[in-house]
Design an enzyme around this catalytic site. Structure first.
Site, short mmCIF file in Angstrom:
data_model
loop_
_atom_site.label_atom_id
_atom_site.label_comp_id
_atom_site.label_asym_id
_atom_site.label_seq_id
_atom_site.Cartn_x
_atom_site.Cartn_y
_atom_site.Cartn_z
N PHE A 140 4.08 -17.44 -6.76
CA PHE A 140 4.16 -17.60 -5.31
C PHE A 140 3.96 -16.23 -4.66
CE2 PHE A 140 5.94 -17.61 -1.10
CZ PHE A 140 5.33 -18.72 -0.55
N ASP A 225 4.73 -7.97 -7.34
CA ASP A 225 5.19 -8.56 -6.08
C ASP A 225 6.71 -8.65 -6.16
OD1 ASP A 225 6.00 -10.14 -3.98
OD2 ASP A 225 4.40 -11.63 -4.19
N LYS A 254 10.66 -9.14 3.04
CA LYS A 254 11.95 -9.81 3.13
C LYS A 254 13.11 -8.85 3.46
CE LYS A 254 10.74 -14.15 1.20
NZ LYS A 254 9.88 -14.54 0.10
#
Ligand code: PLP
Length: 400
Positions: A140, A225, A254
């Protein structure tokens, strides 16, 4: 208005691209959120780890308010006095020489892909427009067209083609599969050190080291990531640090803003990050003074409140206690730091129904894929609060 009315309004006027639990949150503080009906919940999702510092952290709030009174947006047509310190402090914390600021995680992933391709043509001398990036099944990395082009999730992409070429997919956790996929045109391998959305999947030990070795041997960039796993979530600054690897490029987002404001970044050393030339990439809001001030405060909270260490010790504790629950539904409890997945057996009827019951009893957790409940509370949680939550989780997992 009660929650039912808010929900009806939302369903009528908003796109239905999410399937949220029916809790309408009005206020948050630390690890707790309060809904419009006056109920209190422990947040065990932390906005997919964007809230590592907890809800409405007072120091980050203060940075936001003070900066908002001064100047919020200059665009990169001009300079601002927050951005240089953002760069410097991020470099000192992470050990990467340079960075480029963006807003959402997906934008930072796109930025990393552009950087990798640029490096392939400029440095590795791959023929133009032939660069390949190896990615993992179950990944993802976000929702843009290019990023979903290499998703292996059918419903993320089924009706959204045509797709961006240049990505090669291999099974996650299998270094030999990567070795077999490498060609002279391979520019990078891009991975999540732990697949969060994929179901908190932790690769076999030694995997990341083998990936690093393959990258070095074949003149390939290693891109991690760490948007979800980074900034303390797993008990290290970056999850890659558990395996003592240093990816060439790290993507963060985030928790970089402690949940106040979208701030993301790509980190690399000068020989790579220095490749971008004026005009080749940009963002109107990327690197704005408000975002920079918020991110600086968010990073300093991580360090000064020792949240990374807390994630490690409390994560170990939480996992051990979850493992003690003798539930017939549970297939496996796994995690690193405070990124924890409880995988249920296929016969358990799906994770969603357990999340619904947890919500009724004051804990907000979200299923990831069909059979995994993710527990990822803000890192400011205490052992006392975990001890409050455990009997509720226990009872929920012991239901029929
Ligand atoms: C959340 C996430 C993204 C995308 O971030 P957005 O801010 O939602 O665009 C990318 N990669 C990983 C690993 C993520 O968890």
């Amino acid at each position: 208005m009660d929650s039912k009315q808010y929900i009806a309004l939302e369903e009528k006027y908003g796109a239905h691209n999410y399937h949220p639990l029916d809790v309408v949150i009005e206020r948050g503080e630390g690890v707790w959120v309060y809904d419009v009906d006056g109920n209190k919940y422990l947040d065990c999702l932390s906005a997919y780890s964007a809230l590592n510092q907890g809800h409405v952290h007072p120091r980050i709030l203060n940075a936001l308010v003070e900066q908002a009174k001064k100047v919020t947006l200059t665009s990169r047509a001009f300079r601002n006095e927050q951005l240089p310190f953002f760069y410097k402090e991020l470099s000192e914390l992470t050990g990467y020489e340079m960075s480029i600021p963006m807003n959402s995680g997906a934008e930072a992933v796109e930025t990393a892909i552009k950087l990798v391709r640029k490096w392939a043509y400029q440095v590795k001398k791959v023929p133009y427009h032939q660069a390949e990036i190896i990615v993992a099944e179950g990944n993802f990395h976000g929702r843009t067209i290019s990023i979903i082009s290499f998703s292996t999730e059918e419903y993320y992409k089924k009706e959204f083609g045509p797709f961006t070429p240049g990505f090669i997919t291999v099974p996650y956790g299998d270094a030999q599969a990567i070795a077999d996929a490498i060609t002279p045109n391979t520019a990078a391998i891009m991975l999540e050190p732990i697949q969060g959305e994929g179901g908190v999947l932790i690769p076999p030990s030694g995997y990341l080291q083998e990936v690093e070795k393959l990258c070095k041997e074949n003149n390939i960039l290693f891109v991690a990531d760490e948007i979800q796993t980074g900034l303390g979530r797993t008990g290290k600054l970056f999850a890659a640090h558990h395996d003592n690897v240093r990816p060439d490029i790290v993507i963060i987002g985030k928790a970089l803003s402690g949940g106040f404001y979208p701030v993301s970044a790509v980190l690399a050393d000068e020989p790579i990050m220095g490749l971008f030339q004026p005009g080749e990439h940009g963002s109107t809001f990327g690197g704005n003074p408000l975002g920079a001030a918020v991110a600086r405060a968010a990073l300093s909270v991580l360090v000064e409140e020792d949240l990374i260490k807390k994630a490690e010790t409390l994560g170990n504790y939480f996992v051990e206690k979850l493992k003690e629950i003798p539930s017939k539904h549970v297939k496996e409890v796994r995690g690193k730091g405070l990124l924890i997945g409880v995988e249920l057996n296929p016969e358990a009827g799906g994770a969603r129904r357990f999340c619904e019951v947890l919500k009724e009893n004051g804990i907000l957790a979200k299923e990831t894929h069909d059979n995994v409940i993710r527990f990822a509370p803000p890192l400011v949680i205490t052992q006392e609060t975990i001890d409050w939550a455990l009997p509720i989780i226990r009872e929920t997992l012991l239901m029929n």
